[in-house]
Design a protein around this motif. Structure first.
Motif, mmCIF file in Angstrom:
data_model
loop_
_atom_site.group_PDB
_atom_site.id
_atom_site.type_symbol
_atom_site.label_atom_id
_atom_site.label_comp_id
_atom_site.label_asym_id
_atom_site.label_seq_id
_atom_site.Cartn_x
_atom_site.Cartn_y
_atom_site.Cartn_z
ATOM 1 N N TRP A 17 1.353 0.989 8.731
ATOM 2 C CA TRP A 17 0.598 1.230 7.508
ATOM 3 C C TRP A 17 1.149 2.344 6.639
ATOM 4 N N TRP A 18 1.840 3.333 7.231
ATOM 5 C CA TRP A 18 2.287 4.491 6.464
ATOM 6 C C TRP A 18 3.605 4.248 5.733
ATOM 7 N N GLN A 19 4.204 3.059 5.911
ATOM 8 C CA GLN A 19 5.459 2.756 5.222
ATOM 9 C C GLN A 19 5.305 1.535 4.330
ATOM 10 N N SER A 20 5.847 1.623 3.146
ATOM 11 C CA SER A 20 5.878 0.499 2.215
ATOM 12 C C SER A 20 7.330 0.173 1.909
ATOM 13 N N HIS A 21 7.709 -1.089 2.072
ATOM 14 C CA HIS A 21 9.103 -1.494 1.889
ATOM 15 C C HIS A 21 9.184 -2.717 0.973
ATOM 16 N N PRO A 22 10.295 -2.813 0.217
ATOM 17 C CA PRO A 22 10.458 -3.962 -0.670
ATOM 18 C C PRO A 22 11.198 -5.102 0.015
ATOM 19 N N PHE A 23 10.684 -6.322 -0.147
ATOM 20 C CA PHE A 23 11.322 -7.513 0.405
ATOM 21 C C PHE A 23 11.283 -8.632 -0.623
ATOM 22 N N SER A 24 12.328 -9.439 -0.631
ATOM 23 C CA SER A 24 12.420 -10.557 -1.568
ATOM 24 C C SER A 24 11.716 -11.791 -1.025
#
Length: 495
Positions: A313-320
């Protein structure tokens, strides 16, 4: 995008920086696409991206002129005459004040550049904003360093004291100076942590915590400037403008970074539907939700994803997006390259997902021609696979050159074969670099292969997604072959 990031390949990913390798495909630690769109946005915006871009530069230029004008006016029209003509001490002090104003201006710009502010991203592209963020950070560090040096030197000369004695006097006797010093230290640590050699050796958690301290540093700098800054004490118009500028940036950050993702989750209730193993190190996460037909995401776009469960929950990452959206589910295909992405296979169905997006204009809308060349390497295939299907369905002549190390590393091998069988106007050429048993094309994607398989490349739109070195080589080859830059659609692999 391992945005800012360090890595998590599988379309974009933000996680530990150290693990990004040039021979790793575009995980999208930065997506292959540019810009961004609001949910519900129709085909054309009221204001064109080009005009918005010009407007953005004009706003920045206007701001610089205003603050420099305020500074110059205050120092030239001082009650005791022009301070810029009163000798070295006053010149040093004036230069220090200007450095402070420009430093804070640069910091606020930094926040806007990484704030996922849609009206900026649509015009410049997220990867370009992050690139400017990196470069502007160096200028900010320079201005932050110059301010205390110039101000301390100026007062030291006036008081006939040494530099270090004057500095100690500031910290001991000047109101708010210790807080300002604390803010300066925080900014300096942040700047050092952002340098590539340091960043590559840091764990993401540490890097992220350091970056969060920037907000405290900004508050300290704001308090220091408005309490002690000569230009603010004597100029109420500048003070009002300065407060308004900080409020403007804060509103943009709160709206786009906090409110928008929360609203999307409230509206769609995104959850993990299932996981699908693509290769030994690539896992697809299929997401479902309510009324996804109203979540307007296109092939080629990406999202910042936060899995709302312990350990994620504490990490937000970008994915296509790795498959053409159909209104019922969204698929993200993620390569294991770091701590966060390595844990993806442990996600359980039903896990809530917070989504910030969609972002990017690496979409079919950019295509102006009937023939398309798509070049991908490794996990960079994620947006390309989705786009290839959409363009083929639309009747375009689509050629995909897809590079990997070996056959086992090919992502979506079966799907790509099925797409070829379904659409005669779609052709996929696999090119492997380290597989002696492979009977197909071998080597790297280079000018020779592009000429051989797409001799008409100058007549095609070209979409690129892959590691930095591959992108650089292919872009150079395309330029030599006469492909206009306007026909090449790409985004930097590492943001």
């Amino acid at each position: 995008m391992n945005l800012s990031r360090r890595a998590g390949h599988g379309s974009f990913t933000l996680e530990k920086r150290p693990e990004i390798k040039d021979d790793d495909p575009c995980c999208k630690d930065g997506p292959c696409g540019r810009g961004s769109e609001h949910e519900g946005m129709k085909g054309s915006a009221i204001v064109s991206p080009r005009r918005m871009k010009v407007g953005g530069w004009l706003l920045l230029l206007t701001h610089i002129i205003l603050v420099c004008g305020f500074w110059l006016c205050d120092h030239i029209r001082s009650p005791s005459g022009s301070l810029l003509s009163k000798g070295a001490p006053e010149v040093l002090l004036a230069g220090g004040r200007l450095a402070a104003v420009l430093a804070v201006s640069g910091i606020l710009l930094q926040l806007m550049l990484i704030g996922r502010v849609k009206w900026l991203e649509r015009s410049f592209g997220l990867d370009k904003l992050i690139w400017v963020h990196h470069k502007n950070g160096l200028l900010v560090l320079g201005a932050l360093s110059a301010h205390p040096i110039l101000v301390t030197a100026g007062h030291a000369i006036k008081e006939r004291a040494s530099f270090w004695v004057q500095l100690k006097d500031f910290l001991a006797n000047w109101d708010a100076a210790p807080l300002a010093a604390a803010g300066w230290v925080l900014f300096s640590i942040l700047g050092a942590a952002s340098l590539a050699p340091v960043r590559r050796r840091m764990r993401y958690e540490h890097w992220y915590a350091i970056h969060l301290s920037a907000y405290a540093a900004i508050a300290l700098a704001f308090f220091h400037q408005t309490r002690l800054g000569r230009d603010f004490i004597r100029n109420q118009v500048l003070t009002a403008y300065w407060f308004g500028l900080h409020a403007f940036v804060a509103v943009n950050l709160i709206f786009f970074r906090l409110f928008t993702p929360a609203f999307l989750f409230w509206r769609h209730r995104f959850t993990v539907e299932r996981l699908e193993r693509e290769t030994d190190d690539v896992t697809s996460v299929v997401i479902r939700g309510r009324t996804l037909t109203n979540f307007r995401i296109q092939a080629g776009q990406f999202m910042f994803v936060r899995f709302w469960v312990k350990g994620f929950w504490w990490q937000s990452h970008p994915f296509s997006v790795s498959r053409q959206p159909d209104g019922s589910e969204i698929r993200l295909s993620i390569k294991s390259v770091g701590d966060f992405t390595a844990a993806i296979p442990r996600l359980a169905p039903g896990t809530p997902v917070l989504i910030d997006g969609p972002h990017g204009v690496f979409t079919a809308r950019q295509c102006q021609r009937d023939k398309i060349l798509m070049v991908a390497a490794g996990i960079g295939i994620t947006p390309i696979r989705a786009l290839a299907e959409e363009l083929a369905v639309g009747g375009r002549d689509v050629l995909v050159l897809y590079g990997n190390r070996n056959k086992a590393a090919i992502v979506f091998h079966k799907e790509l074969d099925e797409l070829e069988a379904t659409y005669p106007n779609l052709r996929v050429i696999h090119i492997l670099t380290h597989d002696p048993s492979w009977t197909g094309e071998k080597g790297r994607i280079d000018a020779e292969k592009i000429r051989r398989f797409a001799s008409d490349v100058a007549e095609r739109d070209v979409y690129l997604c892959g590691p930095r070195l591959m992108m650089k080589d292919v872009l150079k080859a395309l330029a030599a072959m006469g492909v206009p830059r306007s026909a090449i659609h790409w985004e930097r692999f590492s943001l």
